[in-house]
Every structure is written in structure tokens, then in C-alpha cells.
Motif scaffolding. Structure first.
Motif, PDB file in Angstrom:
ATOM      1  N   GLN A 261       0.839  -1.197   0.000  1.00  0.00           N
ATOM      2  CA  GLN A 261       0.000   0.000   0.000  1.00  0.00           C
ATOM      3  C   GLN A 261       0.870   1.240   0.000  1.00  0.00           C
ATOM      4  O   GLN A 261       1.796   1.335   0.799  1.00  0.00           O
ATOM      5  CB  GLN A 261      -0.880   0.041   1.268  1.00  0.00           C
ATOM      6  CG  GLN A 261      -1.777  -1.163   1.465  1.00  0.00           C
ATOM      7  CD  GLN A 261      -2.914  -1.211   0.442  1.00  0.00           C
ATOM      8  OE1 GLN A 261      -3.293  -0.181  -0.136  1.00  0.00           O
ATOM      9  NE2 GLN A 261      -3.441  -2.401   0.205  1.00  0.00           N
ATOM     10  N   LEU A 262       0.550   2.183  -0.902  1.00  0.00           N
ATOM     11  CA  LEU A 262       1.222   3.478  -0.898  1.00  0.00           C
ATOM     12  C   LEU A 262       0.182   4.530  -0.589  1.00  0.00           C
ATOM     13  O   LEU A 262      -0.893   4.531  -1.192  1.00  0.00           O
ATOM     14  CB  LEU A 262       1.804   3.783  -2.284  1.00  0.00           C
ATOM     15  CG  LEU A 262       3.007   2.986  -2.764  1.00  0.00           C
ATOM     16  CD1 LEU A 262       3.335   3.395  -4.201  1.00  0.00           C
ATOM     17  CD2 LEU A 262       4.197   3.254  -1.862  1.00  0.00           C
ATOM     18  N   LYS A 263       0.469   5.437   0.337  1.00  0.00           N
ATOM     19  CA  LYS A 263      -0.505   6.468   0.684  1.00  0.00           C
ATOM     20  C   LYS A 263       0.160   7.823   0.799  1.00  0.00           C
ATOM     21  O   LYS A 263       1.254   7.922   1.353  1.00  0.00           O
ATOM     22  CB  LYS A 263      -1.161   6.151   2.034  1.00  0.00           C
ATOM     23  CG  LYS A 263      -2.036   4.923   2.024  1.00  0.00           C
ATOM     24  CD  LYS A 263      -2.678   4.754   3.385  1.00  0.00           C
ATOM     25  CE  LYS A 263      -3.496   3.466   3.433  1.00  0.00           C
ATOM     26  NZ  LYS A 263      -3.781   3.073   4.808  1.00  0.00           N
ATOM     27  N   ARG A 267      -4.421  10.384  -1.717  1.00  0.00           N
ATOM     28  CA  ARG A 267      -4.139   9.418  -2.784  1.00  0.00           C
ATOM     29  C   ARG A 267      -3.582   8.107  -2.238  1.00  0.00           C
ATOM     30  O   ARG A 267      -2.828   8.082  -1.284  1.00  0.00           O
ATOM     31  CB  ARG A 267      -3.125  10.012  -3.768  1.00  0.00           C
ATOM     32  CG  ARG A 267      -3.693  11.230  -4.477  1.00  0.00           C
ATOM     33  CD  ARG A 267      -2.669  11.846  -5.388  1.00  0.00           C
ATOM     34  NE  ARG A 267      -2.355  10.975  -6.522  1.00  0.00           N
ATOM     35  CZ  ARG A 267      -1.580  11.355  -7.529  1.00  0.00           C
ATOM     36  NH1 ARG A 267      -1.031  12.557  -7.523  1.00  0.00           N
ATOM     37  NH2 ARG A 267      -1.334  10.530  -8.527  1.00  0.00           N
ATOM     38  N   SER A 268      -3.969   7.026  -2.868  1.00  0.00           N
ATOM     39  CA  SER A 268      -3.394   5.749  -2.457  1.00  0.00           C
ATOM     40  C   SER A 268      -3.286   4.833  -3.673  1.00  0.00           C
ATOM     41  O   SER A 268      -3.897   5.074  -4.722  1.00  0.00           O
ATOM     42  CB  SER A 268      -4.234   5.095  -1.366  1.00  0.00           C
ATOM     43  OG  SER A 268      -5.451   4.660  -1.908  1.00  0.00           O
ATOM     44  N   MET A 269      -2.509   3.787  -3.515  1.00  0.00           N
ATOM     45  CA  MET A 269      -2.226   2.909  -4.641  1.00  0.00           C
ATOM     46  C   MET A 269      -1.755   1.574  -4.081  1.00  0.00           C
ATOM     47  O   MET A 269      -1.153   1.540  -3.014  1.00  0.00           O
ATOM     48  CB  MET A 269      -1.075   3.558  -5.428  1.00  0.00           C
ATOM     49  CG  MET A 269      -0.754   2.918  -6.726  1.00  0.00           C
ATOM     50  SD  MET A 269       0.497   3.967  -7.524  1.00  0.00           S
ATOM     51  CE  MET A 269       0.766   3.013  -8.971  1.00  0.00           C
ATOM     52  N   SER A 270      -2.066   0.478  -4.748  1.00  0.00           N
ATOM     53  CA  SER A 270      -1.483  -0.781  -4.288  1.00  0.00           C
ATOM     54  C   SER A 270      -0.731  -1.447  -5.425  1.00  0.00           C
ATOM     55  O   SER A 270      -1.120  -1.369  -6.595  1.00  0.00           O
ATOM     56  CB  SER A 270      -2.540  -1.718  -3.698  1.00  0.00           C
ATOM     57  OG  SER A 270      -3.809  -1.460  -4.213  1.00  0.00           O
ATOM     58  N   VAL A 312       2.469   8.388  -5.987  1.00  0.00           N
ATOM     59  CA  VAL A 312       1.254   8.947  -5.375  1.00  0.00           C
ATOM     60  C   VAL A 312       1.393  10.464  -5.207  1.00  0.00           C
ATOM     61  O   VAL A 312       0.736  11.079  -4.357  1.00  0.00           O
ATOM     62  CB  VAL A 312       0.918   8.263  -4.021  1.00  0.00           C
ATOM     63  CG1 VAL A 312       0.192   6.947  -4.263  1.00  0.00           C
ATOM     64  CG2 VAL A 312       2.161   8.057  -3.164  1.00  0.00           C
ATOM     65  N   GLU A 383       3.180  -1.324   4.021  1.00  0.00           N
ATOM     66  CA  GLU A 383       2.620  -0.006   3.722  1.00  0.00           C
ATOM     67  C   GLU A 383       3.645   1.107   3.882  1.00  0.00           C
ATOM     68  O   GLU A 383       4.434   1.097   4.821  1.00  0.00           O
ATOM     69  CB  GLU A 383       1.452   0.256   4.678  1.00  0.00           C
ATOM     70  CG  GLU A 383       0.741   1.562   4.410  1.00  0.00           C
ATOM     71  CD  GLU A 383      -0.461   1.751   5.348  1.00  0.00           C
ATOM     72  OE1 GLU A 383      -1.439   0.988   5.215  1.00  0.00           O
ATOM     73  OE2 GLU A 383      -0.405   2.650   6.192  1.00  0.00           O
ATOM     74  N   GLU A 385       3.463   5.226   4.061  1.00  0.00           N
ATOM     75  CA  GLU A 385       2.559   6.366   4.095  1.00  0.00           C
ATOM     76  C   GLU A 385       3.338   7.664   4.219  1.00  0.00           C
ATOM     77  O   GLU A 385       4.159   7.819   5.144  1.00  0.00           O
ATOM     78  CB  GLU A 385       1.564   6.240   5.267  1.00  0.00           C
ATOM     79  CG  GLU A 385       0.595   7.397   5.270  1.00  0.00           C
ATOM     80  CD  GLU A 385      -0.475   7.325   6.371  1.00  0.00           C
ATOM     81  OE1 GLU A 385      -0.534   6.311   7.073  1.00  0.00           O
ATOM     82  OE2 GLU A 385      -1.197   8.320   6.514  1.00  0.00           O
TER      83      GLU A 385
END
Ligand SMILES: Nc1nc2c(c(=O)[nH]1)N[C@H]1C(S)=C(S)[C@@H](COP(=O)(O)O)O[C@H]1N2
Ligand SMILES: [Mo]
Length: 388
Positions: A261-263, A267-270, A312, A383, A385
Motif C-alpha cells: 500500500q502506498l498512501k 491518494r493511495s495505490m497498491s 502517489v 505499507e 505512508e
């Protein structure tokens, strides 16, 4: 039954004169004490440095350069601590008859006597505590409830304070002792080894303690250091500090449905591991430098953290919070300060020494950054963040 009288008991307590080893005395104590003082000084400063590296104070920003810095300071910290053990034992042995000195008669002298004994008591207790808690931490045995890091730091201040007072009070005796010849022994007391033998003995003991352990961080001494806690071996030619099993991360880490997980802000993205592997890869040689004193270089390949957060929309100097699949324990998360994220060598690594990371080294992906304490090189990352 007759109760023993105070005088009778007193007669049975030994007096300093009863200890006749000719090797004791200021000439020995001052030399061993000086060596111990220097070792403690270095240990204190490198220890303080380690705290700064964990969370750098605002007035002293610590960045990713040079990459090997923590490796050297922490290796020195643990090495000087280990070398101090024989020095402390011999130092205590050389002065302990003084423990049996009778209190002085005059009131004023009594007060001074109590003060001196109390300050030495504090110094000895703090020194013993620091060396024991440090050694136990190296072998990862925590028979206590308190936080090792905070207590080890607090007692370090007590020890260094008491040490400075001790040196100030004893300066005249230290000078005299260092001036006195090692050969010059009182012929009246003639039992036990000579001063020279004791000094040689403690030098050898201290040197051995050093050489038998320091190979955990000095590569060419690896084969000699049979007592090093981590001998440098392990899967993929790198020691493992905590295994996936010990961290309770095995199941999550081996799940084929893993996504990172990128946050950043809203905005976020996997990304799957395959998608991560398709992003531009970088390879760098960087050390793992553990707080316990072992360290080892390795070749890491992965995606630069700055490239990941760019996906992101976050700028390169952002602070990034790293979260792992581990559910408990202090090291399951860490923070990457902006200076580190800004460095292209700060990676979310997928490979170690040319192979995919093994489970124990952090599969599917882990953090590796230059000049970063080992405990913050978070494994089994799930993750990232960006702090906004
Ligand atoms: N999630 C997580 N990451 C972690 C740890 C941990 O306990 N949990 N231990 C750290 C410590 S103390 C060290 S020294 C390094 C060691 O990395 P290695 O086991 O791959 O050599 O991992 C770090 N990463
Ligand atoms: Mo570590």
C-alpha cells in the motif's frame, strides 16, 4: 548464651593491611583506572550518538552520509563496552581492601568519608549495571521489565557524572599513581603476582575480549571472533536478527495475494510484488548495522523510496512512515526522515546479494537505507505512508 560484643565483631572484620598482594596499590589502580576511564568515555559518547541516530534532535540533523557511520560508532560502542569488563573487574579487585577502612574519628572527616563512599557506591553500581545490561541486550535476553534503551541511557548519565566527580576527587592520587613505577614494589608485602603481571594480564584479557568479539563488525576478524554474537553467517550470507517466525509475520509475508500500500494525503495505490519488480530497479551496497554491535555489508536491489512516493504524487523530501506485517513489538514500524527519502540509495529492497529476499530477511520487501540503525531497517513491509 553470651552475645558477641561489638568489639569482637569488629576484630573479625579484615583491615586493609590484611590484604597483602603486592600488586595492588595506586600504581596499578591508576593505570587500570585510566584505561577504564577512556573506555567508558568512548562508550558514553558513542552510546549518546546511537540515541541521536534513533531520533535525531532538531539541533543535530543526522543524514544518510556517510553510509558507514552508524556501523563504526555502534561497533565501537559495543567493543569498548566488552573490553571494559576485565578492566572493571581488575580495577575493583585492586581497590576493594579500602572498603574495610575504618571510619575516621573526627566529625568533619566522617561526613567527607560518607560522601566519598556514597559517590563511589553509585559509580560502581552504575558501571556494573551498564556493562551487564549491555551484555544481556547483545545476547537478546531481557530478564527485566523496564525499557532497555531508556534505562541504559539514564544510568549512563549517572555513571559518567559519578566518574567525573571521582576523577576530580582522586586527581592527586591518580597523578601520584601514574608517576609511581610499576617495578617499585614494597618488599614487605611479597605474596601474589607482581604489578607488571597483573597489568599484563588485564591487557591480555581485555584484548582477547575485544578480538574474540569484534569480528562481528570488522570483516577480516570474522574467523577469529568465535564469541561474536553473530558470526556473519546466515541465509544469503547475512545474519538474521529476528526471524519471520519470531516476528509472527510468516503467514502474511508468504501470502501470494500480497500488495504493497502506498498512501499520500488523499491518494493511495497498491502494487503487487511483480509490479514492484517491473519498476526501475537500483542496486547498492549498504550495511546492516545492528545496535547489538554486529554489522555486515550486502548488495541490495529494489525500488528507490523516492520513486515509489512519486507514484502517489509526493515530493522526494517527504517523511515516510513504514509499516510492516508484524503485529506486535517496537520495531514493526519506523519513520524515514526526509533526508533519507531524498537519497536514491534508500530502497524498498526486493533482492539481497542477487537473489529474492529470503523470508527471514524481509520477503516480500524491506527497507534498506544508508547510515540507518539496524532496528529501523524494517522487514516485511506492507505499507508506506507519506506524512503530510
Ligand atoms: N519488522 C521488523 N523489521 C526489523 C526487525 C524487526 O524486529 N521487525 N529487526 C531489525 C533489526 S534489530 C535488525 S539488526 C535488522 C536485521 O536485518 P536482517 O535480519 O535482515 O539481517 O532488521 C530490522 N528489521
Ligand atoms: Mo538490530
Amino acid at each position: 548464651m553470651r552475645l558477641p560484643r561489638v568489639e569482637d565483631i569488629e576484630k573479625r572484620i579484615p583491615r586493609p593491611e590484611d590484604f597483602t598482594a603486592r600488586s595492588r596499590g595506586p600504581a596499578t589502580t591508576a593505570r587500570v583506572g585510566t584505561a577504564l576511564g577512556i573506555a567508558f568515555g568512548i562508550c558514553f559518547l558513542t552510546g549518546l550518538w546511537s540515541h541521536f541516530q534513533y531520533s535525531s534532535p532538531g539541533w543535530l540533523p543526522i543524514g544518510p552520509n556517510p553510509a558507514w557511520l552508524y556501523r563504526v560508532t555502534q561497533g565501537t560502542h559495543v567493543a569498548t563496552g566488552i573490553a571494559s569488563v576485565p578492566l572493571l573487574l581488575v580495577k575493583l579487585w585492586s581497590v576493594y581492601p579500602r572498603f574495610f577502612l575504618r571510619p575516621p574519628k573526627a566529625r568533619r572527616d566522617q561526613l567527607l568519608d560518607v560522601l566519598e563512599r556514597a559517590s563511589i557506591g553509585v559509580l560502581v553500581a552504575a558501571a556494573i549495571f551498564q556493562l551487564t545490561s549491555g551484555l544481556l541486550n547483545i545476547v537478546q535476553w531481557y530478564p527485566w521489565e523496564f525499557s532497555f534503551r531508556r534505562t541504559h541511557e539514564a544510568v549512563a548519565w549517572v555513571a559518567i557524572g559519578a566518574l567525573l566527580v571521582h576523577i576530580a576527587v582522586k586527581l592527586p592520587v591518580i597523578r601520584e599513581g601514574l608517576g609511581a613505577s610499576v617495578e617499585d614494589e614494597t618488599p614487605v608485602h611479597s605474596d601474589g603476582p607482581s604489578r607488571r603481571a597483573v597489568l599484563r594480564g588485564v591487557t591480555v584479557a581485555s584484548g582477547l575480549a575485544l578480538v574474540l568479539t569484534v569480528g562481528q563488525t570488522v570483516p577480516f576478524l570474522r574467523k577469529v571472533s568465535v564469541f561474536g554474537v553473530r558470526d556473519g553467517g546466515g541465509p544469503q550470507d547475512l545474519p538474521v536478527n529476528r526471524t519471520a517466525r519470531a516476528a509472527g509475520a510468516t503467514r502474511a509475508a508468504s501470502d501470494p495475494a500480497f500488495v504493497l500500500q502506498l498512501k499520500a494525503g488523499g491518494r493511495s495505490m497498491s502494487l503487487t510484488r511483480d509490479e514492484l519488480a517491473k519498476l526501475p530497479q537500483r542496486t547498492h551496497r549498504l550495511p546492516i548495522a545492528c545496535v547489538e554491535g554486529w554489522s555486515r555489508n550486502a548488495v541490495w536491489t529494489g525500488v528507490a523510496v523516492q520513486d515509489l512516493i512519486a507514484l502517489v504524487g509526493a515530493p522526494s523530501g517527504s517523511t515516510v512512515i513504514v509499516r510492516s506485517m508484524q503485529t506486535r513489538g517496537a520495531f514493526r514500524t519506523s519513520e524515514l526522515p526526509g533526508d533519507f527519502v531524498d537519497d536514491p540509495r534508500t530502497l524498498l529492497a526486493l533482492e539481497l546479494n542477487g537473489e529474492p529476499l529470503s523470508l527471514d530477511h524481509g520477503y516480500p520487501c524491506r527497507i534498506i537505507a544508508p547510515n540507518r540503525p539496524g532496528v529501523l531497517q524494517t522487514k516485511w513491509v506492507r505499507e508506506l505512508e507519506v506524512r503530510t
